[in-house]
Design an enzyme around this catalytic site. Structure first.
Site, PDB file in Angstrom:
ATOM      1  N   HIS A 155      33.501  75.067  60.712  1.00  0.00           N
ATOM      2  CA  HIS A 155      32.945  75.064  59.357  1.00  0.00           C
ATOM      3  C   HIS A 155      33.017  76.427  58.685  1.00  0.00           C
ATOM      4  CE1 HIS A 155      31.014  70.981  59.473  1.00  0.00           C
ATOM      5  NE2 HIS A 155      31.244  71.175  60.753  1.00  0.00           N
ATOM      6  N   ASP A 363      34.125  82.582  52.776  1.00  0.00           N
ATOM      7  CA  ASP A 363      33.282  81.474  53.194  1.00  0.00           C
ATOM      8  C   ASP A 363      34.147  80.336  53.697  1.00  0.00           C
ATOM      9  OD1 ASP A 363      30.849  80.333  53.705  1.00  0.00           O
ATOM     10  OD2 ASP A 363      30.160  80.349  51.633  1.00  0.00           O
TER      11      ASP A 363
END
Length: 488
Positions: A155, A363
């Site tokens: 993730h 991110d």
């Protein structure tokens, strides 16, 4: 249909639909649809316990919670996972704090948890392991004789070989990932970085279909960008229960427009630069004074790690300094909330904000970008300002894409977003909304599990689809998403 066994550091509350984390919500949707097991840490560090797992049943899902001793929590979670892997994979090698006992604790917990899960597995299970806490989990399951299909999904970003080389035993971690049948990433850049590491640090070979062959195993590495439950979030954002709160909230605002940022408190999210760009906009465009306010919601995170205490102090200092320079008796430019907000209230706040700021320095996906789009009124939508270095940027070219390291550019983009004409806002929002609906959490779940069910066949079909298209689509093989931006 095979059972789905999900492994993650924390197990979400399946009885509570208002849970906040994007990962928890996405996994909940996946496992509820098939039934199976959700396995992870019980959240308690208690050395006095007997070390046994806790099993509960919610509908068709068993939750299995495993304990962890305090010494393991310190080394595994605070140490290697969040003081080594997290900063390194977010391109902050300067914040890496490696210690040998951290590394040993990480491997120890991965092995302990694999031992605890193994008795609950069936040979035809699909095992889906999540995130950077458990990169070595598959190796220990294989060592125990597990022959199930095992997939891994990361993730967070994946670094290239030049950066990964800073990780002690980096080759061992790549070899651990090659024990999985499928390794999923958020972006095409992450996939490319992983394959470069495979070529540089291992003896594995990649065949013409993209399968990675290592010893007696084959592995698929591909992009499976995570989505959200669009309909559910849209419904929360427009709920009558929250409408009264938003009306009262808006009534008490002096400013006509609101910008909003929602981020877990973390140095990767770029919040200080976001504050500085807002101050720059107010200085450069004094006519915006009292016309806009900025709400930043930043729930606490990992307060036991020094870097997180420092970012909190920096944000408190910056918000105080900016408000001191620009505020008036009836107007506070920045409102900074350092606590959690319920998911339904958050959805309504996103809907009530004319500009959504998602500007991390680096991110993974950052699902808040998709949640902001889902929350908007299509007849009067807000504008998403999105970092080029968020995973979501690859799927959301109609957002205003910014370089979060360039304060001047961000200030200009804020001003552009606040003054964008309605027709352009509607055009951008329509394109973004159609894509996040098409590639929602269900599409993410189905595409990954399709690959995990038959990796070799999936790789062959995917290779054909890729050869027939100019580029790979956001869901690794389906219809291609637009790549161009809406003209400004």
């Amino acid at each position: 249909m095979s059972r789905l066994v999900v492994v993650s550091n924390r197990v979400g509350n399946l009885s509570n639909p208002a849970q906040t984390g994007g990962l928890a919500v996405a996994i909940s949707e996946a496992i509820k649809g098939r039934g199976g097991i959700w396995f992870g840490w019980d959240g308690v560090t208690d050395d006095s316990g007997d070390g046994t797992t806790t099993v509960d049943t919610v509908g068709s899902v068993q939750t299995i919670l495993n304990p962890m001793q305090a010494v393991d929590y310190e080394a595994f979670y605070l140490g290697f996972a969040n003081s080594v892997i997290w900063p390194l994979f977010h391109y902050r090698a300067d914040l890496v704090r490696f210690q040998q006992d951290y590394y040993e604790g990480y491997l120890r917990v991965n092995e302990q948890f694999a031992n605890a899960l193994m008795p609950h597995l069936k040979s035809d299970d699909l095992v889906w392991i999540h995130d950077y806490h458990f990169m070595s989990f598959g190796t220990y399951l294989r060592n125990l004789g597990c022959d199930s299909r095992i997939g891994f999904f990361l993730h967070i970003p994946f670094p290239g070989p030049d950066l990964l080389a800073a990780l002690p035993n980096h080759a061992g971690f790549i070899e651990d990932l090659l024990q999985y049948d499928v390794v999923g990433f958020q972006t095409s850049a992450d996939v490319a970085n992983f394959k470069r590491c495979v070529e540089e640090f291992t003896s594995a070979e990649v065949d013409e279909t993209g399968l990675i062959r290592f010893h007696d195993r084959t592995c698929v590495a591909e992009r499976f960008p995570i989505g959200i439950d669009v309909d559910s979030f849209q419904e929360m954002a427009a709920s009558k229960a929250e409408a009264a709160f938003i009306d009262a909230f808006k009534h008490n605002l002096v400013a006509d427009k609101q910008m909003i940022g929602v981020d877990r408190l973390d140095y990767s999210k770029g919040i200080p630069a976001r504050f500085q760009a807002f101050a720059q906009m107010l200085t450069r465009y004094p006519e915006m004074s009292k016309k806009v306010s900025f709400l930043q919601i930043a729930p606490p995170s990992r307060g036991d790690i020094g870097a997180y205490a420092e970012i909190r102090e920096e944000l408190e200092r910056l918000s105080g300094m900016i408000n001191g320079a620009h505020a008036d008796f009836d107007w506070t430019p920045i409102r900074y909330i350092h606590r959690s907000v319920s998911r339904d209230r958050l959805a309504a706040m996103l809907r009530a904000s004319e500009v959504g700021l998602v500007t991390p320095m680096r991110d993974g996906m950052n699902l808040v970008a998709k949640e902001y789009v889902a929350a908007q009124d299509p007849e009067n939508p807000g504008v998403l300002v999105l970092s080029r270095f968020a995973g979501a940027a690859e799927e959301m070219p109609e957002a205003l894409l910014v370089n979060p390291f360039d304060i001047d550019e961000m200030a200009e983009m804020y001003f552009q977003a606040l003054n964008m004409p309605l027709e352009e806002r509607k055009e951008r929002h329509k394109a973004l909304f159609e894509r996040i609906r098409r590639y929602d959490v269900k599409a993410w779940q189905e595409s990954f599990l399709e690959a995990l069910t038959s990796p070799r066949e999936w790789a062959e079909k995917h290779a054909v689809r890729t050869a027939d298209n100019d580029s790979v689509d956001p869901n690794a093989g389906g219809p291609q998403a637009p790549s161009g931006r809406v003209p400004t």
